[in-house]
Enzyme design. Structure first.
Site, PDB file in Angstrom:
ATOM      1  N   LEU B 232     -15.231  26.942  23.699  1.00 17.24           N
ATOM      2  CA  LEU B 232     -13.908  27.067  23.093  1.00 17.24           C
ATOM      3  C   LEU B 232     -13.044  28.119  23.807  1.00 17.24           C
ATOM      4  O   LEU B 232     -13.440  29.278  23.926  1.00 17.24           O
ATOM      5  CB  LEU B 232     -14.062  27.450  21.608  1.00 17.24           C
ATOM      6  CG  LEU B 232     -12.759  27.470  20.798  1.00 17.24           C
ATOM      7  CD1 LEU B 232     -12.145  26.086  20.707  1.00 17.24           C
ATOM      8  CD2 LEU B 232     -12.994  28.043  19.419  1.00 17.24           C
ATOM      9  N   ASP B 233     -11.881  27.731  24.262  1.00 18.36           N
ATOM     10  CA  ASP B 233     -10.900  28.629  24.907  1.00 18.36           C
ATOM     11  C   ASP B 233     -11.437  29.291  26.175  1.00 18.36           C
ATOM     12  O   ASP B 233     -10.930  30.331  26.606  1.00 18.36           O
ATOM     13  CB  ASP B 233     -10.413  29.716  23.925  1.00 18.36           C
ATOM     14  CG  ASP B 233      -9.722  29.112  22.706  1.00 18.36           C
ATOM     15  OD1 ASP B 233      -9.182  28.010  22.837  1.00 18.36           O
ATOM     16  OD2 ASP B 233      -9.737  29.742  21.644  1.00 18.36           O
ATOM     17  N   GLU B 234     -12.461  28.681  26.776  1.00 23.50           N
ATOM     18  CA  GLU B 234     -13.061  29.257  27.980  1.00 23.50           C
ATOM     19  C   GLU B 234     -12.861  28.376  29.206  1.00 23.50           C
ATOM     20  O   GLU B 234     -13.332  28.699  30.290  1.00 23.50           O
ATOM     21  CB  GLU B 234     -14.568  29.468  27.763  1.00 23.50           C
ATOM     22  CG  GLU B 234     -14.952  30.550  26.774  1.00 23.50           C
ATOM     23  CD  GLU B 234     -14.829  31.950  27.365  1.00 23.50           C
ATOM     24  OE1 GLU B 234     -14.402  32.082  28.537  1.00 23.50           O
ATOM     25  OE2 GLU B 234     -15.143  32.902  26.653  1.00 23.50           O
TER      26      GLU B 234
END
Lengths: 289, 289, 289, 289
Positions: B232-234
């Site tokens: 997530l969000d990486e």
């Protein structure tokens, strides 16, 4: 693999009429000689029909000879009608700085020179005042005091041109030099003289741009680095930047605010020029940033 | 000479292990076939040893055949171990937009699509809410309402993937879609799914980033467009921008301030992706802007 | 404690000759009446000797009466020679938008109006073309088609002024309206007519600023929102912004790039004006941002 | 009327629980004593219920006495529970700079000090290295070489605190000082110690932020000036800025690019602090810019 030191690099710059096969021919020329491209940029301008190419390469072998390259490349250049040059990236360009009393741009250039952010020799500082002499001294750069007045302008410019020639200057930087150069001197330095103008050109040409900006009530103040031509403040633009301003600022405040911007924009232009990243394209520039 | 219409252009994209002679070989391949290069960019990454090349060209002759090009280029690609593709610039990529309730990014994409600033087809809009249906209707884009809850997530994703597959989506855009996609769905869309996160990543990952930003008292708020991965969000970052903030702003004010930035950053990422300007480089991107 | 809704707020705006005791007297006037200041800003301009004050307050009691306030404040205002007004923050200003064919600013204003980012009524859209009619219709705003040509300009302006008067417009916005207003109409709208000019004024006044910017080879393109006066593009500047440009952009590319900037700058100016944050200060503005 | 010299100005700073009548009472206090307000800013934070006020004034008469003011203001301050102070704007704050080897921030501060852009005394430079001694010498600032290692940290900090106390430092600036201060020293300097962190906090806390930024592939690199607290890189943020980055930059390139930003952000924070423009508001700052 680590970042490759510039010391081993060469920079080929060329421009000519745009045409099919240019990139191909140059790239083949390089790969046939086992010259490894580490950076390249090109641009074909539909408006002028001109093509610009900058390529940085590292020879695979230590035996690379610049003069061999040149004699072999010359026929290629001739065939396409190229203006071209080959630079050794480890040879630092010679820079002469002209300055009057305000030293913020000079100080910034000297600092970047010292830290290696600008890979240049500062060969001389010329000023119509004594004010910045101590800075030159601290950085061990020869300082030439060349006063200018109504009567001695031709002689003063003559003397400056002597210095510029003596040190074999690749670039002359007007780092807040407040005298207008004669048309003749502009022409002699064409393409290798950069000025910082303290406004967002073409707004506020000429004298006291911050006062003009204050009077107009603009909400951004800016700075412009450009090549010097006989048309005052009309030369090809290299780099520009702005900072927000508001109603609370006096003209003096704007000038203070703008100093950082001026220094940054000028340093950027000097870096771009001395790394061979700028091409003149009629009255504009092509900048491979 | 006028600006050349994209309709006549093709885009060749390739990546492989870096090596001497790559640019030369590709450039020669093009010039031998009288394909006129109008734009090119390449980058060799010293950190990963990979080389990335995007070149846009116009065939001199009308008889250019994409399949001929492909069969002739295949041996070159094989020799160097290239990943490559050839795109016809006049074929618009199909885009599916996922959105929840907040419609600022959706509205912006629809507007840019309508004016031609984004050269794409918007093939479908999928939402877990009905809120944005009217916008879809006004722009004549099919709107799929796919509610998501704890119990139906796999089925809901199945349905979304069906739509994405049916319209042959080249790109899926999460335009403030507030559901976390399953690892499985992330993997199925890898490399062709862009999310806008409303913070300057890696700051403020996860939920309510503006509230996190408010609590931390930051002086800039930002937005990040990135490829979606199971982390997530990486995922690899494509584009980022920030706006000044100060103590007077509530978290809600920051959110309002950030909306413009989000929309601009996302539109920029969609434009870059659909023009073939982005390459994945392990967990990062190479962007030829 | 939550953010206080604007619905309960009032805005007092005043300007006069600068002097000791002004802030004190106004602040005491407010505190004596249990009016809680939630935001205030003032500026004394040393150049013009004028003082500007904007204060937003919330009455402690529900019994606050605007007319009582006014009759009590009038003697204070008289004593200091103030220009002043009291606004009820929940009353939305009436805005009339003039537009020609390019709809990016109009679309942006309509979107911000719909989402509440701009707390205004859009009372009418007037255009010399039919192009934007559909947008008006979708947003349920009356659309007046007022063609302008050499022969009918006075009549056309008459008709526009009728509409502006009928809807009691507090602000007229030229959202890429490509006709020059007559001196007479400019004077009638003085102080309540905002134009977006698609350059960084005072650069590139007049027609086709992006083409002028292209010809000059600038490295930043900008937009300026300003009040309209009879002097074309010379009115007091409200807001400005710029975007980076480079040699690869055609004039058309610059225009496309500039559209976002224009829309943002204009929306910002409309927000500042309709929130009562702008004061005219001779040929400049004081903006409490 | 010319811009008023700071020499004649005083700055009143106060904070307390927010309430009706505060601005009124203070403004009346000033006007009753014929103290002319030249600049004022206030902020009531709905989140913390605190009120912050900074007002700059010039006494009409030469007979103004700071101690008279104080004894008269004390009852007002007591009544409202104010934290307050009165500064004479012509008294320059004493600043101690801590630095390790990288001198770009130090050089920038020294330059701005010399030109008067920062109205401060630089009372001492402390370093754990000898590298920057020559810079101190050139600017005639005492240089204290205080090496730090695992064994002598408490003694080293003791020595530094002695210097800081001896020169009566109003502010301690960590201008790329690469040692982590002990909790104890942080507490002793609380509210008067500013650090420049070379990332956009809260991203990339701790060591080697540019390497972290490189690894994450961010498209903007930044710098953050913040007050030092025992929580490493978690203190209240004062100022932040970013610069665009792209795939061509190595971690070293990012570091080089970031240096200008760091120097500017730190100089801005020092200016804001020493002009009394910053208030602590729990773990955040209120900055009257």
């Amino acid at each position: 693999m680590n970042s490759i030191p510039d010391n081993d690099s060469f920079i080929l710059r060329l421009s000519c009429k745009d045409s099919i096969g240019l990139v191909s021919e140059v790239a083949r020329f390089l790969s046939d000689r086992r010259l490894f491209i580490t950076e390249s940029a090109n641009f074909g301008d539909p408006a002028t029909g001109l093509f610009f190419y900058r390529v940085k390469f590292i020879p695979e072998s230590n035996a690379f000879s610049r003069s061999n390259f040149s004699s072999e490349f010359e026929p290629v250049a001739k065939k396409w009608g190229m203006d071209w040059e080959l630079r050794d990236a480890k040879v630092k360009p010679n820079v002469v700085i002209l300055v009057s009393k305000g030293d913020h741009c000079l100080n910034d250039l000297l600092y970047r020179h010292r830290t290696g952010a600008l890979n240049i020799n500062i060969s001389a500082i010329i000023s119509n005042h004594l004010t910045c002499g101590w800075l030159a001294e601290r950085h061990d750069v020869p300082y030439y005091h060349v006063p200018v007045n109504k009567d001695n302008k031709p002689q003063a410019e003559e003397r400056m041109l002597d210095v510029i020639e003596d040190v074999k200057a690749d670039l002359v930087v007007l780092a807040r030099y407040m005298q207008v150069l004669s048309d003749d001197m502009c022409r002699k330095l064409e393409g290798r003289c950069i000025n910082i103008h303290h406004s967002f050109l073409p707004s506020f040409k000429g004298a006291k741009p911050y006062h003009q900006a204050f009077d107009r009530g603009v909400k951004l103040v800016g700075a412009t680095a450009h090549y010097v031509t006989p048309d005052l403040d009309e030369g090809p633009i290299i780099s520009q930047a702005v900072e927000p301003a508001d109603h609370r600022l006096t003209a003096e405040d704007m000038a203070a605010l703008g100093r950082d911007t001026e220094a940054r924009v000028l340093a950027r232009a000097v870096k771009l020029h001395t790394e061979g990243r700028i091409f003149s394209n009629q009255n504009k520039t092509v900048v491979f940033g």
